[in-house]
Design a protein around this motif. Structure first.
Motif, PDB file in Angstrom:
ATOM      1  N   ASN A  91       0.829  -1.213   0.000  1.00 20.15           N
ATOM      2  CA  ASN A  91       0.000   0.000   0.000  1.00 20.15           C
ATOM      3  C   ASN A  91       0.859   1.257   0.000  1.00 20.15           C
ATOM      4  O   ASN A  91       0.570   2.221  -0.704  1.00 20.15           O
ATOM      5  N   ALA A  92       1.908   1.221   0.829  1.00 21.89           N
ATOM      6  CA  ALA A  92       2.816   2.362   0.887  1.00 21.89           C
ATOM      7  C   ALA A  92       3.491   2.564  -0.462  1.00 21.89           C
ATOM      8  O   ALA A  92       3.626   3.681  -0.952  1.00 21.89           O
ATOM      9  N   ALA A  93       3.905   1.439  -1.102  1.00 19.78           N
ATOM     10  CA  ALA A  93       4.560   1.516  -2.408  1.00 19.78           C
ATOM     11  C   ALA A  93       3.597   2.070  -3.451  1.00 19.78           C
ATOM     12  O   ALA A  93       3.979   2.866  -4.312  1.00 19.78           O
ATOM     13  N   LEU A  94       2.344   1.694  -3.349  1.00 25.24           N
ATOM     14  CA  LEU A  94       1.318   2.157  -4.291  1.00 25.24           C
ATOM     15  C   LEU A  94       1.115   3.663  -4.138  1.00 25.24           C
ATOM     16  O   LEU A  94       1.022   4.399  -5.112  1.00 25.24           O
ATOM     17  N   GLY A  95       1.067   4.122  -2.905  1.00 20.30           N
ATOM     18  CA  GLY A  95       0.915   5.551  -2.642  1.00 20.30           C
ATOM     19  C   GLY A  95       2.021   6.353  -3.298  1.00 20.30           C
ATOM     20  O   GLY A  95       1.782   7.412  -3.863  1.00 20.30           O
ATOM     21  N   ARG A  96       3.235   5.827  -3.264  1.00 17.80           N
ATOM     22  CA  ARG A  96       4.372   6.518  -3.879  1.00 17.80           C
ATOM     23  C   ARG A  96       4.254   6.528  -5.380  1.00 17.80           C
ATOM     24  O   ARG A  96       4.490   7.536  -6.024  1.00 17.80           O
ATOM     25  N   GLY A  97       3.930   5.347  -5.943  1.00 13.42           N
ATOM     26  CA  GLY A  97       3.907   5.223  -7.391  1.00 13.42           C
ATOM     27  C   GLY A  97       2.861   6.120  -8.012  1.00 13.42           C
ATOM     28  O   GLY A  97       3.106   6.762  -9.028  1.00 13.42           O
ATOM     29  N   VAL A  98       1.723   6.210  -7.393  1.00 17.03           N
ATOM     30  CA  VAL A  98       0.611   6.927  -8.013  1.00 17.03           C
ATOM     31  C   VAL A  98       0.787   8.434  -7.938  1.00 17.03           C
ATOM     32  O   VAL A  98       0.714   9.130  -8.936  1.00 17.03           O
TER      33      VAL A  98
ATOM     34  N   ARG B  11      10.770  -0.996  -9.842  1.00 18.29           N
ATOM     35  CA  ARG B  11      10.668  -2.267 -10.539  1.00 18.29           C
ATOM     36  C   ARG B  11       9.260  -2.585 -11.023  1.00 18.29           C
ATOM     37  O   ARG B  11       9.074  -3.302 -12.004  1.00 18.29           O
ATOM     38  N   LEU B  12       8.273  -2.086 -10.294  1.00 16.28           N
ATOM     39  CA  LEU B  12       6.897  -2.451 -10.621  1.00 16.28           C
ATOM     40  C   LEU B  12       6.045  -1.223 -10.928  1.00 16.28           C
ATOM     41  O   LEU B  12       6.208  -0.180 -10.297  1.00 16.28           O
ATOM     42  N   SER B  13       5.142  -1.378 -11.859  1.00 15.66           N
ATOM     43  CA  SER B  13       4.195  -0.291 -12.154  1.00 15.66           C
ATOM     44  C   SER B  13       3.092  -0.335 -11.094  1.00 15.66           C
ATOM     45  O   SER B  13       2.886  -1.365 -10.458  1.00 15.66           O
TER      46      SER B  13
END
Ligand code: ZN
Length: 346
Positions: free
Chosen positions: A272-279, A300-302
């Motif tokens: 979730n934290a990684a998603l927050g950053r990516g978006v 590494r991941l979209s």
């Protein structure tokens, strides 16, 4: 002084003390509130105060308080009081077994052994099936004198109307975050960032936050996240390590499931934290070494891939909750991670 163990529910304790003073105690209560906030502990302290045999002169006036010294108090503490029982759904059963309910109701109808009435706690009332609820209803309709039934559940919508309508509902809320923070500090969690993380992960429940505070869990989290963000992804090896860690939690499948789900909870939070950053490129968390790991994963991941993996983790959590064999679930999960992370990196 035992009420001090039940922190954050002072209003409920005061309401019970008032009811006792006015002689208005009900025969049946339904305690409602999220799990892990101390409802069961509250029920035990209430039973102790009501069954305490110390003379009134030795107890604080106007307070519903146990002496902690008399034989009855000592028996409650030891779990051997003949007039007090906590009936808990066995961890391996998905519903409250009818055999257990029959036994509870039968014992409840017997004469009080110490002469101060009987108290029974049913935990967890969310899981009463039709059969056990019907059996219980009869007891609820004709409770023996000076007796009390306490049902514990997480929401009124999960209870049968026939039962709710015969109980007085007492609502419990999660204690303030400052109290949970203090408990975590007492447990030796010194890092404020970690405590903040635990507060969030526990969702307001001190019980859950404390359970997740175990250092071994965070050591394993580091191993897992390094495995997921490292140059070479080895799903088979990582699954093996995870299963070993889960098996260290105890002999029973219920211990394995609990620990596997705790790890999943930490992993879901990380994704979730990684998603927050990516978006939206907001630096979330920034919790020490997590920053490097989040950077590695985001590189590494979209966001779409992270979302897929998040869904996959939630599915695994659901499967474990439904008693699918933990080892199989974890192996399949980490195998699916390979599709996004690739078996090897150049
Ligand atoms: Zn006592």
């Amino acid at each position: 002084v035992s009420w001090q163990r039940v922190q954050g529910h002072e209003a409920q304790a005061a309401a019970f003390a008032r009811a006792v003073r006015r002689g208005r105690l009900a025969h049946a209560y339904l305690f409602i509130g999220p799990s892990g906030i101390g409802k069961r502990l509250f029920a035990v302290e209430l039973a102790k105060a009501l069954l305490c045999e110390a003379a009134a002169a030795d107890r604080p006036p106007d307070a519903l308080e146990a002496c902690d010294q008399c034989p009855a108090c000592k028996q409650i503490d030891a779990g051997t009081h003949p007039d007090f029982r906590i009936a808990v759904r066995p961890p391996e059963a998905s519903e409250f077994p009818i055999e257990l309910m029959r036994d509870v109701c039968h014992g409840f109808a017997l004469k009080s052994a110490r002469g101060r009435g009987k108290i029974v706690v049913i935990d967890d009332a969310d899981d009463l099936n039709e059969e056990s609820a019907n059996c219980f209803l009869k007891t609820l309709e004709e409770p023996p004198p000076r007796s009390m039934l306490i049902l514990i559940g997480t929401g009124t919508e999960r209870q049968r109307a026939t039962i709710t309508s015969r109980c007085q509902v007492v609502r419990f809320r999660p204690p303030p975050p400052s109290l949970v923070d203090g408990l975590l500090q007492e447990q030796g969690v010194e890092d404020p960032a970690r405590r903040e993380q635990l507060l969030r992960l526990g969702g307001g429940s001190p019980g859950q936050a404390l359970a997740l505070a175990e250092p071994a869990l965070w050591d394993f989290r580091r191993t897992l996240l390094q495995g997921l963000t490292g140059r070479r992804y080895d799903g088979v090896g990582l699954a093996k390590t995870w299963i070993e860690f889960v098996q260290d939690a105890g002999k029973e499948a219920v211990h394995h499931r609990r620990r596997a789900r705790q790890v999943l909870r930490l992993l879901i939070d990380f994704l979730n934290a990684a998603l927050g950053r990516g978006v939206d490129a907001v630096v979330r968390g920034g919790e020490g070494e997590d920053k490097a790991l989040l950077d590695a994963l985001a590189a590494r991941l979209s966001p779409d891939q992270i979302l897929t993996l998040l869904d996959r983790c939630l599915e695994a959590d659901f499967q474990i909750e439904r008693n699918v064999q933990t080892g199989l679930v974890l192996e399949a999960l980490l195998d699916d991670f390979a599709a996004s992370l690739g078996p090897t990196r150049p």
